[in-house]
Design an enzyme around this catalytic site. Structure first.
Site, short mmCIF file in Angstrom:
data_model
loop_
_atom_site.label_atom_id
_atom_site.label_comp_id
_atom_site.label_asym_id
_atom_site.label_seq_id
_atom_site.Cartn_x
_atom_site.Cartn_y
_atom_site.Cartn_z
N SER A 193 -8.02 1.13 -2.79
CA SER A 193 -8.68 0.96 -4.08
C SER A 193 -9.98 0.17 -3.91
CB SER A 193 -7.73 0.30 -5.08
OG SER A 193 -8.25 0.34 -6.38
N LYS A 211 -0.82 5.45 -0.23
CA LYS A 211 -0.06 5.52 -1.48
C LYS A 211 0.62 6.87 -1.62
CE LYS A 211 -2.10 5.90 -5.55
NZ LYS A 211 -2.83 5.60 -6.80
#
Length: 545
Positions: free
Chosen positions: A148, A158
């Site tokens: 991120s 993820k």
């Protein structure tokens, strides 16, 4: 605040990309050392190759664990995979593909070898699974490789299951435990093969074309507003040009550079390079252009967060923009279910509560983590889900699901729609909310806490708080479970009529986080923060006895 916050990065601030990638392959984690284990936070496993927390063995083991999880859950369809612009993302994707192909998983990578934003991957999973023809080939899921907005030396990994959003704690715990078993066992149970035979998917084209079903581009175009979009060197870089060309907008990509050192960034509040579009320090160079556009926006590295800049007010507080977006959407999306709720995390502003009440809409307050909004977005019972950290998504015009992960591109485009339709900037509209509901002061601070104290806070029950008053007001609720879904919040929230605080342990530092807000002004907020620390420290002392 660091003395160089908001100033351009210097040569000494930049990461050695070659050394970073070399460490990815050379350093081998030891699963007996906590800091070197696979650990999933609210979104995924994050770390750096330099401190042996994000290395090839982590990705080999985690990918194999995801394959094993798919097998255990009967997931037989394709897996969509994409990566952002962090230096560790490309090698991590290569490693993951080796394992996926070695396990004979059908894999889709980007057709143009482009970066893939988190929302585009979520969109791809849902598009596949919502089409009876493709779904008949098995449910799809995905992996997005990103830390991120984290600094350039970090990597992230993820897993998004078939619902398209962040995996829940049951899935992430299972995957992390299996990955650590594989690391401890030397990785002998990991299947690998050369990444050949993978299929391609046009993430960008499918996402951009479908935006017409959720954003009023005709209104934006008719208005003639000037839009600036800064990808902050992230995965949305080619998406913004595609949106401009596809919808014929007056849109400028302010900075199209991609540099894994992020040398063009200004330093964040703590002196680190961090691609956070909600931080005025990180967005300092973008803010220099605020007078050039009617709406100016920024995204983080995987484009799941948004930053909204207006000529009249500069960078909007994320809480302020969420409140404006909610009021606008529920007034301009007539096909949404009449009982569709307003979703917010419990550390988001109470301004949202007051807006929801004025709309006659149910407020659905959940713990921190976008995963909690997934079921409601899928069935349309939640029209909008948002986090105070500048992440949100909402439904299509017809009330059906768009993405079940945060979509920073979407929220940036919504700001332009709001400006085009209302004739006012989102910050001007927030001013009208303040006139109606009051002007809340909001801040997050940290307080020192040992590992044992953080564990105690995570288990703390609201009933363990003996205080009856907070900064001069009677306490109206002491929560350890979220009102919306009764899920444990991993901390506590205390409310009064005009103020609240929430305390949660940090997952990475020896501190606990205090979120606080007061509709009585900044001085009262300080009193709330001081009282919050006393209340939490007293409760922790009692828990430790």
């Amino acid at each position: 605040m660091h003395e160089r916050a908001g100033r351009p990065a210097a040569e000494s601030d930049l990461v050695d990309v070659e050394g970073l990638v070399r460490a990815y392959y050379e350093k081998q984690p030891d699963a007996s050392i906590p800091e070197q284990r696979v650990v999933f936070g609210t979104a995924g496993h994050r770390g750096s190759s330099l401190n042996t927390s994000f290395n090839e063995h982590h990705i080999l083991a985690t990918t194999q664990a995801i394959v094993d999880y798919r097998t255990a859950r009967g997931i037989t369809g394709p897996l969509f995979i994409g990566a952002d612009t962090h230096a560790l993302s490309a090698p991590a994707q290569t490693t993951a593909l080796d394992v996926l192909v070695g396990n004979r998983v059908r894999v889709f990578v980007d057709e143009f070898d482009d970066y893939v934003p988190t929302p585009a991957l979520s969109h791809a999973i849902l598009k596949w699974n919502n089409d009876p023809e493709t779904r008949g080939e098995g449910e799809a899921d995905g992996i997005v490789i990103t830390p991120s907005h984290n600094p350039p030396q970090d990597g992230g990994f993820k897993y998004n299951p078939p619902h398209g959003g962040p995996a829940d704690s049951e899935a992430t715990t299972w995957i992390a435990n299996r990955a650590n078993e594989l690391i401890a066992g030397g990785g002998g149970a990991v299947n690998q093969a050369e990444p050949s035979g993978v299929e391609t998917y046009d993430f960008r084209g499918n996402y951009v074309e479908d935006l017409a079903n959720i954003i009023d581009f005709d209104a934006i175009k008719r208005s003639g507003i000037r839009i600036g979009a800064d990808p902050l060197g992230g995965a949305s870089v080619h998406y913004w040009a595609a949106i401009r060309d596809h919808y014929d907008l007056d849109l400028t990509v302010v900075n199209a550079r991609v540099d894994p050192t992020w040398s063009f960034m200004t330093l964040d509040w703590d002196g680190k390079i961090r691609m956070d579009p909600s931080s005025a320090s990180a967005m300092a160079s973008v803010l220099e252009h605020r007078g050039d556009y009617d709406i100016l926006t920024g995204n983080d590295a995987d484009a799941d967060r948004h930053g909204i800049v207006t000529p009249d007010d500069g960078l909007m507080n994320p809480n302020h923009y969420l409140a404006v977006a909610i009021e606008y959407l529920f007034a301009h999306r007539p096909e949404w279910r009449p009982d569709a709720a307003v979703g917010k995390t419990l550390v988001s502003s109470s301004m949202i509560d007051r807006v929801a009440a004025s709309l006659g809409r149910r407020l659905w307050e959940v713990p921190v983590g976008f995963k909690w909004f997934v079921p409601g977005l899928i069935d349309g019972s939640v029209g909008f889900g948002g986090e105070e950290s500048a992440g949100a998504s909402f439904l299509r015009f017809d009330g059906s699901v768009w993405t079940t992960d945060k979509d920073g591109i979407l929220l940036c485009l919504l700001a332009s729609e709001i400006r085009a339709v209302t004739g006012k900037s989102p910050s001007e509209l927030y001013g009208s909310l303040v006139e109606r509901f009051g002007d809340p002061a909001y801040e997050r601070t940290d307080a020192a806490a040992s590992a044992a104290q953080k564990a105690d806070l995570g288990r703390l029950d609201g009933d363990a708080i003996s205080a009856t008053e907070l900064a001069g007001e009677p306490i109206t609720a002491k929560l350890s479970h979220a009102p919306g879904n009764d899920a444990a919040i991993g901390g506590v929230k205390v409310t009064t009529e005009n103020a609240w605080f929430a305390a949660r342990p940090s997952g990475t530092e020896d501190v606990y986080k205090i979120y606080a807000e007061s509709f009585e002004g900044p001085e009262h907020l300080k009193a709330v923060q001081a009282a919050a620390k006393q209340i939490v420290d007293a409760a922790l002392a009692s828990a430790g006895e």
